[in-house]
Design an enzyme around this catalytic site. Sequence first.
Site, mmCIF file in Angstrom:
data_model
loop_
_atom_site.group_PDB
_atom_site.id
_atom_site.type_symbol
_atom_site.label_atom_id
_atom_site.label_comp_id
_atom_site.label_asym_id
_atom_site.label_seq_id
_atom_site.Cartn_x
_atom_site.Cartn_y
_atom_site.Cartn_z
ATOM 1 N N SER A 281 0.802 -1.219 0.000
ATOM 2 C CA SER A 281 0.000 0.000 0.000
ATOM 3 C C SER A 281 0.839 1.274 0.000
ATOM 4 C CB SER A 281 -0.948 0.007 1.204
ATOM 5 O OG SER A 281 -0.203 -0.019 2.396
ATOM 6 N N HIS B 203 1.738 3.686 7.047
ATOM 7 C CA HIS B 203 1.089 4.633 6.144
ATOM 8 C C HIS B 203 1.519 6.059 6.443
ATOM 9 C CE1 HIS B 203 -2.526 2.045 4.612
ATOM 10 N NE2 HIS B 203 -1.381 1.710 4.060
ATOM 11 N N ASP C 187 -7.490 5.997 5.430
ATOM 12 C CA ASP C 187 -7.583 4.742 6.183
ATOM 13 C C ASP C 187 -8.819 4.589 7.064
ATOM 14 O OD1 ASP C 187 -5.215 4.164 5.076
ATOM 15 O OD2 ASP C 187 -3.996 4.495 6.864
#
Lengths: 195, 173
Positions: free
Chosen positions: B51, B90, B115
Amino acid sequence: MFSATQRLQNVFGHFTSVFLMLAAAIMLLSYTHWWLEDIWELPMSVRSVEPKILMKYSRRFGGSNNQGKENCKLKVDFDGDLTPLFNWNTKQLFVYLTAEYDGDRPDISNKVIFWDQIITDKKDAVLDYHNLASLYSVYDTTNSFNQRNATIRLEWNIQPYVGWLIYGETVIDGIKTINFPAVEGAKKRKTRSKK
Amino acid sequence: MVSLFNGMSPRGVLAQVMTVGLMVTSAFMFWKGLAVVTNSPSPIVVVLSGSMEPAFQRGDLLFLWNRSPRVNVGDIVVYDIKDKAIPIVHRVMRSHASDRKQLLLTKGDNNPVDDLDLYGYKQNYLDREEEIIGTVRGYLPKIGYVTIFLSENAYVKKILLAGLVVVSLLQRE
């Protein structure tokens, strides 16, 4: 003394030290190069930033069925050259447009990203945008931006092939602050601070 | 087992066991020492998902730092939400900070949306104190793939561990 495991261990140890030395050399040279290029002083000309506020009622935009949330989007014009950020150790460049603004209390500060871009090729590092729509519909923890002022920045993050991450921002020439507008036609709501 | 130590004095056997114990404990001490220095329960992590591509690929090794009381927007953080199995790497997209608390919204560079769906039920933001394990500072490519290979093939791990113990017990200077 000279067993197979011993030999294997030696080969593995040698490989590790060669790899680490190589990585250290690449890092040292590339970081020196970035430093010599003065990458923390790159100019960026921001010609126009137009904020627009819309009321949203879904969770994806911070709202709920009976509680609206002010969402802000921008239209931006800017240009600048970020090619000095690219050398042999640049894996990707992450460029992002941020806005920083105050909150209800003096100790509160907020910072949000309106737009970002991943650049992996030096050829794409010359930015020139007209009427660029911000990627994100930004909302606050409270329900309204209360027509506050915000400081605009264009920042970047270099992701190297090996080494530590570098952060910096461009020196903006032109528009540095915006004012969140009021919602058109909507009556002013009482803001509620969220826990 | 006795035949393994054929021809060794009891003292020699004990010394050998001590050496193995020393190896294991010093590795453990190094890991825990690093955790204290960085203030992060897990100072080195291996990337498991794509990701954050192209920044991080599966198997890349990340070095974390958790000493700053506030993280910055644009930082890449590792967060661990209660009841969710795997920590996530992230980027911080929004920060709402006060003297007491910092709320964060994160997003994977390679994901189209933030998210929100990865957080807990009705959770809108991450809490800096509670959920952030560390900020990514350093990076080594690909090396961590070994650990992914080991954890996804449990029997290889067991064989390797057993082999290591046997080899280090049998080794003589």
